[in-house]
Write a protein that holds these residues in place. Sequence first.
Motif, PDB file in Angstrom:
ATOM      1  N   ASP A 173      45.537  34.245  41.710  1.00 52.22           N
ATOM      2  CA  ASP A 173      44.462  33.253  41.827  1.00 52.22           C
ATOM      3  C   ASP A 173      43.317  33.776  42.685  1.00 52.22           C
ATOM      4  N   GLY A 174      43.660  34.562  43.703  1.00 52.09           N
ATOM      5  CA  GLY A 174      42.642  35.061  44.616  1.00 52.09           C
ATOM      6  C   GLY A 174      42.969  36.453  45.094  1.00 52.09           C
TER       7      GLY A 174
ATOM      8  N   PRO B 124      35.627  36.273  34.350  1.00 53.39           N
ATOM      9  CA  PRO B 124      34.291  35.700  34.130  1.00 53.39           C
ATOM     10  C   PRO B 124      33.939  34.583  35.101  1.00 53.39           C
ATOM     11  N   ASN B 125      34.927  33.947  35.708  1.00 53.26           N
ATOM     12  CA  ASN B 125      34.672  32.849  36.646  1.00 53.26           C
ATOM     13  C   ASN B 125      34.873  33.262  38.097  1.00 53.26           C
ATOM     14  N   ILE B 126      34.874  34.551  38.369  1.00 56.50           N
ATOM     15  CA  ILE B 126      35.066  35.026  39.738  1.00 56.50           C
ATOM     16  C   ILE B 126      34.019  34.410  40.656  1.00 56.50           C
ATOM     17  N   ARG B 127      34.467  33.991  41.851  1.00 58.64           N
ATOM     18  CA  ARG B 127      33.553  33.364  42.794  1.00 58.64           C
ATOM     19  C   ARG B 127      34.091  33.554  44.211  1.00 58.64           C
ATOM     20  N   LEU B 128      33.219  33.360  45.173  1.00 58.97           N
ATOM     21  CA  LEU B 128      33.630  33.482  46.565  1.00 58.97           C
ATOM     22  C   LEU B 128      34.657  32.411  46.916  1.00 58.97           C
ATOM     23  N   ALA B 129      35.630  32.792  47.710  1.00 62.59           N
ATOM     24  CA  ALA B 129      36.657  31.849  48.148  1.00 62.59           C
ATOM     25  C   ALA B 129      36.250  31.149  49.441  1.00 62.59           C
ATOM     26  N   VAL B 130      35.151  31.584  50.043  1.00 62.48           N
ATOM     27  CA  VAL B 130      34.645  30.995  51.288  1.00 62.48           C
ATOM     28  C   VAL B 130      33.142  30.804  51.136  1.00 62.48           C
ATOM     29  N   PRO B 131      32.512  29.973  51.949  1.00 58.48           N
ATOM     30  CA  PRO B 131      31.052  29.881  51.915  1.00 58.48           C
ATOM     31  C   PRO B 131      30.422  31.234  52.237  1.00 58.48           C
TER      32      PRO B 131
ATOM     33  N   ALA C  10      35.498  42.037  54.566  1.00 59.48           N
ATOM     34  CA  ALA C  10      36.397  41.639  53.475  1.00 59.48           C
ATOM     35  C   ALA C  10      35.568  40.807  52.504  1.00 59.48           C
ATOM     36  N   LEU C  11      36.077  40.639  51.296  1.00 62.61           N
ATOM     37  CA  LEU C  11      35.372  39.833  50.308  1.00 62.61           C
ATOM     38  C   LEU C  11      36.399  38.963  49.572  1.00 62.61           C
ATOM     39  N   PRO C  12      36.769  37.817  50.192  1.00 61.02           N
ATOM     40  CA  PRO C  12      37.761  36.932  49.556  1.00 61.02           C
ATOM     41  C   PRO C  12      37.170  36.219  48.350  1.00 61.02           C
ATOM     42  N   VAL C  13      37.856  36.315  47.215  1.00 66.24           N
ATOM     43  CA  VAL C  13      37.360  35.726  45.970  1.00 66.24           C
ATOM     44  C   VAL C  13      38.453  34.933  45.285  1.00 66.24           C
ATOM     45  N   LEU C  14      38.020  33.979  44.470  1.00 60.91           N
ATOM     46  CA  LEU C  14      38.891  33.281  43.547  1.00 60.91           C
ATOM     47  C   LEU C  14      38.669  33.879  42.172  1.00 60.91           C
ATOM     48  N   LEU C  15      39.741  34.270  41.513  1.00 61.06           N
ATOM     49  CA  LEU C  15      39.623  35.044  40.278  1.00 61.06           C
ATOM     50  C   LEU C  15      39.663  34.188  39.023  1.00 61.06           C
ATOM     51  N   GLN C  16      40.358  33.073  39.075  1.00 62.58           N
ATOM     52  CA  GLN C  16      40.592  32.300  37.849  1.00 62.58           C
ATOM     53  C   GLN C  16      39.625  31.117  37.766  1.00 62.58           C
TER      54      GLN C  16
ATOM     55  N   GLU D 251      30.163  54.625  38.599  1.00 64.03           N
ATOM     56  CA  GLU D 251      31.298  53.860  39.123  1.00 64.03           C
ATOM     57  C   GLU D 251      30.941  52.383  39.254  1.00 64.03           C
ATOM     58  N   ALA D 252      29.737  52.101  39.761  1.00 61.43           N
ATOM     59  CA  ALA D 252      29.323  50.711  39.936  1.00 61.43           C
ATOM     60  C   ALA D 252      29.161  50.007  38.594  1.00 61.43           C
ATOM     61  N   GLN D 253      28.553  50.680  37.627  1.00 63.12           N
ATOM     62  CA  GLN D 253      28.361  50.062  36.314  1.00 63.12           C
ATOM     63  C   GLN D 253      29.704  49.718  35.666  1.00 63.12           C
ATOM     64  N   ILE D 254      30.670  50.637  35.770  1.00 65.49           N
ATOM     65  CA  ILE D 254      31.997  50.377  35.222  1.00 65.49           C
ATOM     66  C   ILE D 254      32.680  49.240  35.982  1.00 65.49           C
ATOM     67  N   ALA D 255      32.548  49.244  37.298  1.00 63.82           N
ATOM     68  CA  ALA D 255      33.197  48.212  38.110  1.00 63.82           C
ATOM     69  C   ALA D 255      32.673  46.819  37.764  1.00 63.82           C
ATOM     70  N   PHE D 256      31.354  46.663  37.722  1.00 61.90           N
ATOM     71  CA  PHE D 256      30.797  45.340  37.438  1.00 61.90           C
ATOM     72  C   PHE D 256      31.121  44.900  36.007  1.00 61.90           C
ATOM     73  N   THR D 257      31.058  45.825  35.083  1.00 60.18           N
ATOM     74  CA  THR D 257      31.395  45.496  33.692  1.00 60.18           C
ATOM     75  C   THR D 257      32.831  45.016  33.579  1.00 60.18           C
ATOM     76  N   ASP D 258      33.745  45.760  34.190  1.00 61.39           N
ATOM     77  CA  ASP D 258      35.165  45.429  34.074  1.00 61.39           C
ATOM     78  C   ASP D 258      35.522  44.144  34.823  1.00 61.39           C
ATOM     79  N   LEU D 259      34.978  43.973  36.017  1.00 53.97           N
ATOM     80  CA  LEU D 259      35.304  42.786  36.804  1.00 53.97           C
ATOM     81  C   LEU D 259      34.798  41.511  36.128  1.00 53.97           C
ATOM     82  N   LEU D 260      33.575  41.553  35.592  1.00 54.25           N
ATOM     83  CA  LEU D 260      33.030  40.359  34.941  1.00 54.25           C
ATOM     84  C   LEU D 260      33.738  40.056  33.626  1.00 54.25           C
ATOM     85  N   ALA D 261      34.183  41.101  32.928  1.00 60.89           N
ATOM     86  CA  ALA D 261      34.923  40.877  31.683  1.00 60.89           C
ATOM     87  C   ALA D 261      36.308  40.301  31.964  1.00 60.89           C
ATOM     88  N   ALA D 262      36.958  40.816  33.002  1.00 60.21           N
ATOM     89  CA  ALA D 262      38.317  40.362  33.309  1.00 60.21           C
ATOM     90  C   ALA D 262      38.331  39.002  33.997  1.00 60.21           C
TER      91      ALA D 262
END
Length: 394
Positions: free
Chosen positions: A128-129, A364-371, A388-394, A351-362
Amino acid sequence: MTSPTLFTQEFWNDPHPVYAALRQEAPVHPVTLPNGMEIWLVTRYTDCKAALADPRLSKRQGAGDNARTLASPVRSPLTHHLLAADPPDHTRLRKLVSKVFTARRVEELRPRIGELSAALIEPLRGKDGADLIEEYAVHLPIQVICELLGVPIEDQADFRHWTSVMVSASAGGPGVPEAAAAFVGYLLGLIERKRATPSGDLLSALIATRDEGDRLSEDELTSMAFLLLLAGHETTVNLIGNGMYTLMTLPDAHRRLREDPSLIPAAVEEFLRLESPVETATSRTAMEPVTYGGVTIPAGAMVAVSLLSADRDAERFPSPGEFDLNRPDNQHLAFGFGVHYCLGAPLARLEAQIAFTDLLAAFPNIRLAVPPADVMWRPGTLIRGTVALPVLLQ
């Protein structure tokens, strides 16, 4: 404006208002770094670009300054690399590694980087995160540079720790001498093993390479390995982290990139401009009086160029605080300028282009877990990135 205003946790979390005030006040400012070093800080785009290409500012003379607190047996093997050299030594050293980082050679790495990215994303799918820094952003560039250099991937935790300590806010701060000594010891041992059993990696090639019949000195070899390991992962970790942080605070941009991944290369350039992973270029020494924007820096003074400030200069970039996927002529300074322009820029971009492409595809609703205001940024004058970068993945 005084130095303490610059170097507080509040500043690290959001330095942009301070840099904006500095740019408005004057183009160059004498400041005191957290380690006590007195420097002149260049903040406006035009002056920063001029300073980065100014041969009167010596990298060789400035190189050892951050390492003055280190004992000579540790300092010397860490300060004979590209970023600590002026031409002609710089030209010779850069030539030895430049062929590995050409756009064509880097593009050949795309399939392998894609495989590494996919392998890192797979265990995140059922969660989930996550902490996006420690569970993805750290590992992708480290694995790439380890494979290129021939460094055992199981050693990544050690040199990740050493480099993190060494680029912290105070170059003479707690743990730096110990981290530097440990890193030098590790590199010396690694080089000896490669010398005894060479393979097809970059480090083995550097050990064997002759340049006009003359091998790299031992200090140059160790320093080159140190620089490639440090620069090969620290900057890209934070490019990925800073970019994802920025994107998750901008719902419209997030949606556009998710729907049209062809915009991701343009997005990477805006991420680099808005939140450069390198806050301030490594220091230089004025070999004679130099003047920028009407302010004269005396001979012998240390000079630092704020890339982060330059790339938010409204005189160069209209609406500089806005994320603009259609920004024309986006000639940011995140990779530097002049002879010291980042050798690894093509690799970092890929590396950055691949990372952003893959993360957004996998995810799509990724968002910060904190303000956003609760995300803490690393203290330091060199590297800009989140702790750190806490995120919610689902």
